[in-house]
Design a protein around this motif. Sequence first.
Motif, PDB file in Angstrom:
ATOM      1  N   MET A 120       0.846  -1.196   0.000  1.00  0.00           N
ATOM      2  CA  MET A 120       0.000   0.000   0.000  1.00  0.00           C
ATOM      3  C   MET A 120       0.876   1.239   0.000  1.00  0.00           C
ATOM      4  O   MET A 120       1.937   1.278   0.618  1.00  0.00           O
ATOM      5  CB  MET A 120      -0.891  -0.020   1.242  1.00  0.00           C
ATOM      6  N   LEU A 121       0.463   2.277  -0.705  1.00  0.00           N
ATOM      7  CA  LEU A 121       1.199   3.540  -0.752  1.00  0.00           C
ATOM      8  C   LEU A 121       1.238   4.172   0.614  1.00  0.00           C
ATOM      9  O   LEU A 121       0.230   4.356   1.273  1.00  0.00           O
ATOM     10  CB  LEU A 121       0.502   4.480  -1.738  1.00  0.00           C
ATOM     11  N   LYS A 122       2.428   4.472   1.096  1.00  0.00           N
ATOM     12  CA  LYS A 122       2.600   5.041   2.429  1.00  0.00           C
ATOM     13  C   LYS A 122       2.666   6.554   2.318  1.00  0.00           C
ATOM     14  O   LYS A 122       3.640   7.116   1.837  1.00  0.00           O
ATOM     15  CB  LYS A 122       3.861   4.476   3.078  1.00  0.00           C
ATOM     16  N   LEU A 123       1.645   7.238   2.766  1.00  0.00           N
ATOM     17  CA  LEU A 123       1.585   8.699   2.691  1.00  0.00           C
ATOM     18  C   LEU A 123       2.215   9.305   3.937  1.00  0.00           C
ATOM     19  O   LEU A 123       1.541   9.843   4.800  1.00  0.00           O
ATOM     20  CB  LEU A 123       0.146   9.157   2.527  1.00  0.00           C
ATOM     21  N   ILE A 124       3.522   9.181   4.036  1.00  0.00           N
ATOM     22  CA  ILE A 124       4.242   9.711   5.177  1.00  0.00           C
ATOM     23  C   ILE A 124       5.134  10.835   4.682  1.00  0.00           C
ATOM     24  O   ILE A 124       6.053  10.614   3.906  1.00  0.00           O
ATOM     25  CB  ILE A 124       5.102   8.631   5.864  1.00  0.00           C
ATOM     26  N   ALA A 125       4.850  12.038   5.086  1.00  0.00           N
ATOM     27  CA  ALA A 125       5.584  13.194   4.574  1.00  0.00           C
ATOM     28  C   ALA A 125       6.995  13.229   5.134  1.00  0.00           C
ATOM     29  O   ALA A 125       7.237  12.855   6.273  1.00  0.00           O
ATOM     30  CB  ALA A 125       4.859  14.480   4.959  1.00  0.00           C
ATOM     31  N   PRO A 126       7.996  13.658   4.340  1.00  0.00           N
ATOM     32  CA  PRO A 126       9.348  13.793   4.842  1.00  0.00           C
ATOM     33  C   PRO A 126       9.455  14.944   5.842  1.00  0.00           C
ATOM     34  O   PRO A 126       8.585  15.803   5.913  1.00  0.00           O
ATOM     35  CB  PRO A 126      10.163  14.087   3.571  1.00  0.00           C
ATOM     36  N   SER A 127      10.548  14.961   6.584  1.00  0.00           N
ATOM     37  CA  SER A 127      10.745  16.009   7.582  1.00  0.00           C
ATOM     38  C   SER A 127      11.251  17.283   6.911  1.00  0.00           C
ATOM     39  O   SER A 127      12.219  17.260   6.163  1.00  0.00           O
ATOM     40  CB  SER A 127      11.775  15.552   8.628  1.00  0.00           C
ATOM     41  N   PHE A 128      10.581  18.380   7.181  1.00  0.00           N
ATOM     42  CA  PHE A 128      10.999  19.655   6.600  1.00  0.00           C
ATOM     43  C   PHE A 128      11.433  20.639   7.685  1.00  0.00           C
ATOM     44  O   PHE A 128      11.346  21.847   7.508  1.00  0.00           O
ATOM     45  CB  PHE A 128       9.847  20.261   5.788  1.00  0.00           C
ATOM     46  N   ASN A 180      14.525  -4.673  -3.163  1.00  0.00           N
ATOM     47  CA  ASN A 180      15.971  -4.673  -3.408  1.00  0.00           C
ATOM     48  C   ASN A 180      16.604  -5.407  -2.236  1.00  0.00           C
ATOM     49  O   ASN A 180      17.411  -4.863  -1.476  1.00  0.00           O
ATOM     50  CB  ASN A 180      16.485  -3.238  -3.515  1.00  0.00           C
ATOM     51  N   ASP A 181      16.206  -6.655  -2.074  1.00  0.00           N
ATOM     52  CA  ASP A 181      16.615  -7.486  -0.944  1.00  0.00           C
ATOM     53  C   ASP A 181      16.905  -8.890  -1.461  1.00  0.00           C
ATOM     54  O   ASP A 181      16.862  -9.138  -2.673  1.00  0.00           O
ATOM     55  CB  ASP A 181      15.539  -7.496   0.150  1.00  0.00           C
ATOM     56  N   LYS A 182      17.180  -9.815  -0.557  1.00  0.00           N
ATOM     57  CA  LYS A 182      17.608 -11.137  -1.016  1.00  0.00           C
ATOM     58  C   LYS A 182      16.539 -11.849  -1.842  1.00  0.00           C
ATOM     59  O   LYS A 182      16.861 -12.561  -2.801  1.00  0.00           O
ATOM     60  CB  LYS A 182      18.051 -12.002   0.161  1.00  0.00           C
ATOM     61  N   ASP A 219       5.194  -1.438 -10.823  1.00  0.00           N
ATOM     62  CA  ASP A 219       4.816  -0.094 -10.426  1.00  0.00           C
ATOM     63  C   ASP A 219       6.104   0.623 -10.022  1.00  0.00           C
ATOM     64  O   ASP A 219       7.033   0.004  -9.479  1.00  0.00           O
ATOM     65  CB  ASP A 219       3.845  -0.115  -9.257  1.00  0.00           C
ATOM     66  N   ASP A 220       6.174   1.927 -10.255  1.00  0.00           N
ATOM     67  CA  ASP A 220       7.445   2.641 -10.077  1.00  0.00           C
ATOM     68  C   ASP A 220       7.622   3.249  -8.692  1.00  0.00           C
ATOM     69  O   ASP A 220       8.623   3.921  -8.436  1.00  0.00           O
ATOM     70  CB  ASP A 220       7.552   3.749 -11.134  1.00  0.00           C
ATOM     71  N   PHE A 221       6.693   3.015  -7.765  1.00  0.00           N
ATOM     72  CA  PHE A 221       6.775   3.713  -6.487  1.00  0.00           C
ATOM     73  C   PHE A 221       7.950   3.243  -5.631  1.00  0.00           C
ATOM     74  O   PHE A 221       8.558   4.033  -4.914  1.00  0.00           O
ATOM     75  CB  PHE A 221       5.462   3.533  -5.710  1.00  0.00           C
ATOM     76  N   TYR A 222       8.287   1.954  -5.679  1.00  0.00           N
ATOM     77  CA  TYR A 222       9.326   1.408  -4.805  1.00  0.00           C
ATOM     78  C   TYR A 222      10.614   1.063  -5.544  1.00  0.00           C
ATOM     79  O   TYR A 222      11.374   0.204  -5.097  1.00  0.00           O
ATOM     80  CB  TYR A 222       8.798   0.157  -4.101  1.00  0.00           C
ATOM     81  N   THR A 223      10.898   1.713  -6.654  1.00  0.00           N
ATOM     82  CA  THR A 223      12.083   1.362  -7.442  1.00  0.00           C
ATOM     83  C   THR A 223      13.260   2.313  -7.227  1.00  0.00           C
ATOM     84  O   THR A 223      14.235   2.254  -7.978  1.00  0.00           O
ATOM     85  CB  THR A 223      11.741   1.321  -8.939  1.00  0.00           C
ATOM     86  N   ALA A 224      13.194   3.182  -6.227  1.00  0.00           N
ATOM     87  CA  ALA A 224      14.291   4.133  -5.994  1.00  0.00           C
ATOM     88  C   ALA A 224      15.609   3.382  -5.846  1.00  0.00           C
ATOM     89  O   ALA A 224      15.725   2.432  -5.076  1.00  0.00           O
ATOM     90  CB  ALA A 224      14.020   4.967  -4.750  1.00  0.00           C
ATOM     91  N   ASP A 239      16.882   8.290  -8.085  1.00  0.00           N
ATOM     92  CA  ASP A 239      17.720   7.431  -7.239  1.00  0.00           C
ATOM     93  C   ASP A 239      17.455   7.550  -5.754  1.00  0.00           C
ATOM     94  O   ASP A 239      17.860   6.685  -4.985  1.00  0.00           O
ATOM     95  CB  ASP A 239      19.205   7.727  -7.503  1.00  0.00           C
ATOM     96  N   HIS A 240      16.792   8.609  -5.316  1.00  0.00           N
ATOM     97  CA  HIS A 240      16.661   8.847  -3.873  1.00  0.00           C
ATOM     98  C   HIS A 240      15.202   9.040  -3.482  1.00  0.00           C
ATOM     99  O   HIS A 240      14.456   9.768  -4.135  1.00  0.00           O
ATOM    100  CB  HIS A 240      17.482  10.072  -3.464  1.00  0.00           C
ATOM    101  N   SER A 241      14.808   8.417  -2.387  1.00  0.00           N
ATOM    102  CA  SER A 241      13.422   8.494  -1.924  1.00  0.00           C
ATOM    103  C   SER A 241      13.026   9.928  -1.578  1.00  0.00           C
ATOM    104  O   SER A 241      11.908  10.367  -1.865  1.00  0.00           O
ATOM    105  CB  SER A 241      13.216   7.590  -0.706  1.00  0.00           C
ATOM    106  N   ALA A 242      13.949  10.680  -0.952  1.00  0.00           N
ATOM    107  CA  ALA A 242      13.613  12.034  -0.511  1.00  0.00           C
ATOM    108  C   ALA A 242      13.268  12.932  -1.696  1.00  0.00           C
ATOM    109  O   ALA A 242      12.273  13.680  -1.673  1.00  0.00           O
ATOM    110  CB  ALA A 242      14.768  12.628   0.292  1.00  0.00           C
ATOM    111  N   THR A 243      14.065  12.871  -2.766  1.00  0.00           N
ATOM    112  CA  THR A 243      13.786  13.717  -3.924  1.00  0.00           C
ATOM    113  C   THR A 243      12.569  13.211  -4.689  1.00  0.00           C
ATOM    114  O   THR A 243      11.854  13.989  -5.325  1.00  0.00           O
ATOM    115  CB  THR A 243      15.008  13.768  -4.861  1.00  0.00           C
ATOM    116  N   ARG A 244      12.320  11.925  -4.607  1.00  0.00           N
ATOM    117  CA  ARG A 244      11.095  11.392  -5.201  1.00  0.00           C
ATOM    118  C   ARG A 244       9.859  11.971  -4.508  1.00  0.00           C
ATOM    119  O   ARG A 244       8.838  12.211  -5.154  1.00  0.00           O
ATOM    120  CB  ARG A 244      11.069   9.875  -5.118  1.00  0.00           C
TER     121      ARG A 244
END
Length: 534
Positions: free
Chosen positions: A1-9, A105-107, A131-136, A164-169
Amino acid sequence: MLKLIAPSFSALRRPALRLAAAGFALFLAGCAGLPPRAPEPPTLSIVASPATRLGRAAASLNNAAQDGLSSVRPLVEASFALDARFELMRRAQASLDVQTYQLGNDKTGLLLLRELRNAARRGVRVRLLLDDFYTAGMDRLLLGLAAEPNAEVRLFNPFVNARDHSATRWLEFFGDFRRLNHRMHNKLFVADGAMAIAGGRNLADEYFLRSEGANFIDFELVMAGPVVPEAARIFDTYWNSDVVYPIQRIAGTSDGAEALKSAFEAATSPVHAPPPAPPSGTDLMGDAPLGAQLADIGRVKWMRADAHAAADSPHKALGALTPATESLAARFHEMTASARSDVIVISPYFIPGDEGMARIREGRARGVRISVVTNSLADSDEPLVNINYNRYRVDMLKLGVNLYEVSTEQLKRNRQFRTLLKKARGRLHAKLAIVDREWVLLGSMNLDPRSARLNTEFGVRVRSFELSQALLYAYQLDDIEGVYRVVLMPDGKNVQWIGTGDVDNEVLDSEPDSSLLTRLQLLLFSWFVPTDQL
């Protein structure tokens, strides 16, 4: 499920940083749209053939019957479900079509990628749709697979910048929220057009009990017969959709094919992708691993059932309005509304909403027994969803709905689950319903607004008393344990939790295994996240 957790600003308090961040967000918003997609000749599934081993096995299971029925077997245990994929990949001779929301991106994810690469090198046509959400951070790895002559990788509704980075995504996500908030949640695996696996599992460690932190209890079905070409046609619809892009169009690199292949070889080596121990003996149903069944196909009897596949349109990702009668959620509600005696719903996230409550009220008025199994607050990976589910809990209990909440502490009082989970938490991820002990509905769809309105979903409808009984047995649904039974308190306004994992059957007046601070924090956050985003 899409996690709607905002980054820290918190770092954006200073005016200069705020101005820079705003400019960057506006830049992303302006260039985050998808590039033009040149029309390409559609690629279609390869139909099952007796020229392949799996094609012959599927024909043997169906005994060349012309009754329109399919052959199915449940995959309840994680080790058997992972092993089934390995067997199908290693036996495939014509094609492998894999569609998933999350590839870890695990075993587990790396090992599955390596098996797909090995199949491509044997001459098997491989199509991987993510789906492209978890491919960072995975672009180079996926490009390495796509560098193989027989392999293609495509991304659904992809991110365009700062991949490449979750934060910039996250910045791009909010800059292009209206588009990127729609995700492909489907899970489907088709081998040689002859056999398929469908259900709720993503392709990552925690879905196969290989994580040390938290693992999911899930369910899938392996299928052969007429339902497989139905599923394959749905895969083709997504694969050829204009919201799906070849990874080479989205992820640029200066590396040549050989460099990408070499990097892929190193990343997916046994050091990073150790194989799991093969399952031994039989599963809860008394079934041998799939490889043993295929080796003795003439003597193995699968369940014969009327089974059909369905999915949302991929254009749901563009915000296109799907006709009410065609969405997977609508078909699910139509099926459950036809219940004559009882409905059992198992869903990790459950938010009925006003429409769902009206359906529950109507069913109870007809005397239909309704039971719901979902996650407790402490064991949900999406606690905000749980907070919204809580708003309907008292009303459901007043209507006579049986409510059960999965708890790690309760699960571990069962020796089998204690052995499987070890020190990890146990969470429910299975998505299925049993209607009148005759119909089984399964797939990727959660019973929440996000699945109904925002994400695309895939599901299978099976009419089989035998399968229904097998699931009632596997999940102990007639005498459920390892959960809390939720009941009304005498005041009729609050709820209690009664344990089912031991003889004491403890009674709790507050959310099990969660602190007051956690509950208050979640309640506060729930005021700012609309229910239709959960």
